[in-house]
Design a protein around this motif. Structure first.
Motif, PDB file in Angstrom:
ATOM      1  N   GLY A   1       4.156 -11.747   9.101  1.00  0.00           N
ATOM      2  CA  GLY A   1       3.707 -12.507   8.301  1.00  0.00           C
ATOM      3  C   GLY A   1       3.173 -13.789   9.635  1.00  0.00           C
ATOM      4  O   GLY A   1       4.345 -14.435   9.832  1.00  0.00           O
TER       5      GLY A   1
ATOM      6  N   ARG B   1      -0.522  -1.220   0.237  1.00  0.00           N
ATOM      7  CA  ARG B   1      -0.694  -1.017   1.854  1.00  0.00           C
ATOM      8  C   ARG B   1       0.576  -0.104   2.403  1.00  0.00           C
ATOM      9  O   ARG B   1       0.652   1.289   2.598  1.00  0.00           O
ATOM     10  CB  ARG B   1      -0.614  -1.888   3.226  1.00  0.00           C
TER      11      ARG B   1
ATOM     12  N   PHE C   1       0.993 -15.084   5.332  1.00  0.00           N
ATOM     13  CA  PHE C   1       1.772 -13.899   4.826  1.00  0.00           C
ATOM     14  C   PHE C   1       2.711 -15.206   4.951  1.00  0.00           C
ATOM     15  O   PHE C   1       3.221 -15.203   6.114  1.00  0.00           O
ATOM     16  CB  PHE C   1       2.096 -12.452   4.894  1.00  0.00           C
TER      17      PHE C   1
ATOM     18  N   TRP D   1       0.011 -10.071   9.692  1.00  0.00           N
ATOM     19  CA  TRP D   1      -0.270 -10.533   8.798  1.00  0.00           C
ATOM     20  C   TRP D   1      -1.049 -11.846   8.181  1.00  0.00           C
ATOM     21  O   TRP D   1      -0.332 -12.752   7.901  1.00  0.00           O
ATOM     22  CB  TRP D   1      -0.548  -9.909   7.077  1.00  0.00           C
TER      23      TRP D   1
ATOM     24  N   GLN E   1       1.235 -12.060  -2.166  1.00  0.00           N
ATOM     25  CA  GLN E   1       0.328 -10.838  -1.268  1.00  0.00           C
ATOM     26  C   GLN E   1       0.701  -9.556  -2.326  1.00  0.00           C
ATOM     27  O   GLN E   1       0.980  -8.781  -1.612  1.00  0.00           O
ATOM     28  CB  GLN E   1      -0.610 -10.808  -0.307  1.00  0.00           C
TER      29      GLN E   1
ATOM     30  N   GLU F   1       1.650  -4.700  12.361  1.00  0.00           N
ATOM     31  CA  GLU F   1       0.177  -5.195  11.136  1.00  0.00           C
ATOM     32  C   GLU F   1       1.128  -7.122  11.174  1.00  0.00           C
ATOM     33  O   GLU F   1       1.961  -7.693  11.104  1.00  0.00           O
ATOM     34  CB  GLU F   1      -0.239  -4.396  10.523  1.00  0.00           C
TER      35      GLU F   1
ATOM     36  N   ASP G   1      -4.814  -8.614  12.716  1.00  0.00           N
ATOM     37  CA  ASP G   1      -5.093  -9.840  11.276  1.00  0.00           C
ATOM     38  C   ASP G   1      -5.511  -8.309  10.660  1.00  0.00           C
ATOM     39  O   ASP G   1      -5.670  -7.447  10.935  1.00  0.00           O
ATOM     40  CB  ASP G   1      -7.349 -10.215  11.581  1.00  0.00           C
ATOM     41  N   TYR G   2      -4.879  -8.255   9.884  1.00  0.00           N
ATOM     42  CA  TYR G   2      -4.748  -7.086   8.989  1.00  0.00           C
ATOM     43  C   TYR G   2      -5.879  -6.893   8.425  1.00  0.00           C
ATOM     44  O   TYR G   2      -6.045  -5.273   7.991  1.00  0.00           O
ATOM     45  CB  TYR G   2      -4.252  -7.653   7.577  1.00  0.00           C
TER      46      TYR G   2
ATOM     47  N   ILE H   1       4.940  -4.997   9.054  1.00  0.00           N
ATOM     48  CA  ILE H   1       3.639  -6.191   8.546  1.00  0.00           C
ATOM     49  C   ILE H   1       5.441  -7.339   8.528  1.00  0.00           C
ATOM     50  O   ILE H   1       6.215  -7.804   8.063  1.00  0.00           O
ATOM     51  CB  ILE H   1       4.346  -5.698   6.815  1.00  0.00           C
TER      52      ILE H   1
END
Length: 308
Positions: free
Chosen positions: A231, A276, A261, A258, A269, A256, A300-301, A229
């Motif tokens: 940001g 998640r 973030f 986000w 978050q 991913e 985009d998440y 993940i």
């Protein structure tokens, strides 16, 4: 490197079921937050970033604890409540001390765990997964550090951690968050300046070389389920770090990016991140059958979740 609020927060966490343990290692005693849960998910281990500590992740830990059989968060050497190595802090002490602690606590669980690593903790998670793949059910990397860069770029990158005044500390805090730190901005800047001025941390950073960073093979050979993940507002680590992970993580990794973030997205978050990671842990608990899953790519998440 602990603030008064962090010391108070540990007492609160202890009272809420995350007890403090001290484990003797060759580099000194290391502190671990350790909680036994009533959930069905595999053990979850949180590895913090440079100058941070387990207490910083209290919000995330409390959200995940009810869903797992055990939750653990060690303080790395010279961080949090852990001792500073007698011979000084360097990569060998960091890797060795953390490895001893994880070997001990994961042997107690008698099952593989989900490792979550943020920033420097992401590098540490990858290194431990390489060394002990049988003890890692899955890797969740949140804004991970450790991507390679030429020595000149590494030297330039490390300069941003040389914080000598309050203005520079404020700039660093602003870079950490997607949309600013609000009323805590100056207090956080004071803490950042104090931590990055600590002799042990300066010793670690001054000894960092390109040989200690990750290689493409370090990533491509990971066999356990992996989630990355990143940001969109990441401003501490360069964009080239994400590109490196995207290019070299194995095909089964989920990647991913986000919105809203930053580098400390676990503070911005915590509900979404905990949800998640718990989803990931449910799938990673199935281990081998999940290896066929391929990356969803950088996007985009909300879109990624809708298409899952």
């Amino acid at each position: 490197m602990l603030t008064v609020p962090e010391r108070i927060a540990r007492r609160v966490l202890n009272a809420q079921g995350l007890r403090s343990r001290f484990i003797a290692t060759r580099v000194g005693r290391m502190h671990v937050l350790d909680g036994v849960g009533s959930g069905s998910l595999p053990p979850i281990v949180m590895l913090h970033g440079l100058s941070a500590n387990a207490i910083c992740y209290a919000g995330l830990l409390k959200r995940m604890a009810p869903h797992t059989r055990r939750i653990l968060a060690p303080d790395m050497p010279s961080h949090g409540f852990s001792d500073s190595p007698a011979g000084g802090l360097d990569e060998a002490a960091m890797v060795g001390g953390l490895g001893e602690v994880l070997d001990r606590v994961l042997a107690e669980t008698n099952e593989p765990a989900i490792l979550i690593g943020n920033s420097m903790g992401g590098l540490a998670a990858v290194r431990y997964a390489q060394a002990r793949p049988e003890r890692v059910a899955g890797l969740a990397l949140v804004s991970p550090g450790g991507a390679p860069m030429p020595q000149a770029l590494l030297t330039q990158f490390l300069r941003r951690f040389e914080i000598s005044n309050h203005r520079e500390a404020l700039d660093f805090v602003d870079a950490m968050f997607a949309d600013g730190a609000g009323p805590l901005r100056h207090a956080l800047a004071h803490g950042v300046r104090k931590r990055f001025s600590h002799p042990q941390l300066r010793s670690l950073l001054s000894g960092l070389t390109t040989d200690q960073l990750l290689s493409p093979t370090d990533l491509s050979q990971l066999r356990m389920p992996t989630l990355l993940i990143w940001g969109r507002e990441e401003r501490v680590l360069p964009r080239s770090h994400l590109e490196f992970f995207c290019e070299h993580l194995p095909a089964h990794a989920e990647i991913e990016e986000w919105p809203n973030f930053g580098h400390v997205g676990f503070l911005e978050q915590p509900d979404a991140l905990a949800s998640r990671v718990l989803d990931f842990a449910r799938i990673a608990g199935g281990a081998a059958k999940n290896l066929a899953r391929r990356s969803t790519g950088c996007g985009d998440y909300a879109t990624l979740r809708a298409s899952a």
